[in-house]
Design a protein around this motif. Structure first.
Motif: not given
Length: 289
Positions: A154-183
């Protein structure tokens, strides 16, 4: 033909080595060899090919093992059913946790509080995708990038996988990002044989990037702590993170998702406790869907 001969055959087929099989069965090697030879004589066909010091099932042996395995499973099912009937409501549940260890702990503790007649045997092994041959546990909590539609899951639930960054990382100013941007970012990820790592590797292949993995670890909590401390970025399940020091960025160039599954072995006996746990887990995660 005796039942013991059939169990001997299954062990030899599993180990592909007479000495190892004899040790596992706690019998002498000559006794085991004679038992296999006698079985082959009764059937009138060889079941094994001898290869050096090893031994492998031939085509006849594979066919015979398939049918015999089903018979042995049904026999063990009947034995367990009778034994559990006499246990006066005390049941054992063996669970392998191969995903969402923290959430699984909450689920098990909550269930155990309401069901004091249950005895748990737990193993955490995040390299398991499906059942082990030895049948050491009743249930498997695992994950997949496609929803399992089998009758023993049985499927208990589905889950989105996001990119986790430190709140002190400059990338934290964004709410979304492409993987190619962080290659070119330093990635923190799980060990290569980990189920979650297989999933994240597939994400990167699909978008055509080759990331720089600077740290590998075998602990979900360690991975989160390393991300939080600014050691790198990493893939994180959105429903499994409570760290205030981590910002989750939605991934835009791919639908990054996994399905959390509760599985059980086909044609194996499930005692009342196991059946109650399956129903409870399904209800427990209703709010996560």
């Amino acid at each position: 033909m005796e039942l013991l001969q059939l169990r001997y055959l299954l062990e030899v087929a599993k180990t592909e080595h007479m000495t190892k099989a004899a040790q596992n069965l706690n019998v002498s090697q000559p006794v085991l060899s004679r038992s296999i030879t006698k079985l082959e004589e009764e059937l009138g066909v060889p079941l094994f090919d001898r290869v050096g010091r090893g031994i492998k099932l031939n085509d006849c042996g594979k066919l015979f093992r398939k049918n015999i395995s089903t018979v042995i499973k049904l026999l063990d099912y009947s034995i367990q059913e009778v034994q559990n009937f006499e246990k006066d409501g005390v049941y054992e549940i063996a669970i392998c946790v191969a995903a969402i260890a923290e959430l699984s702990t909450h689920l098990i503790c909550d269930f155990a509080e309401k069901h004091p007649n249950i005895v748990f045997y737990l193993i955490q092994n995040e390299t398991h995708k499906n059942w082990n041959k030895d049948g050491e546990y009743d249930l498997l909590i695992t994950s997949s990038w496609v929803e399992d539609e089998s009758v023993n899951s049985i499927t208990l639930f589905s889950e989105e996988i996001a990119l986790g960054v430190s709140v002190n990382n400059p990338l934290s100013q964004y709410d979304s990002i492409s993987l190619k941007q962080v290659e070119n970012e330093n990635f923190i990820d799980r060990l290569p044989d980990n189920n979650f790592r297989h999933l994240t590797d597939s994400f990167c292949r699909k978008v055509g990037i080759k990331r720089n993995i600077s740290i590998e670890c075998d602990s979900p909590q360690m991975l989160l702590s390393l991300i939080e401390s600014g050691m790198g970025v990493g893939f994180v399940g959105c429903k499994a993170v409570s760290n205030e020091g981590i910002k989750l960025l939605h991934i835009t160039d791919l639908n990054c998702e996994r399905f959390i599954e509760l599985q059980w072995r086909e044609n194996y006996y499930k005692n009342k406790g196991v059946l109650e746990f399956i129903a409870y887990a399904q209800k427990y995660f209703e709010n996560y869907r």
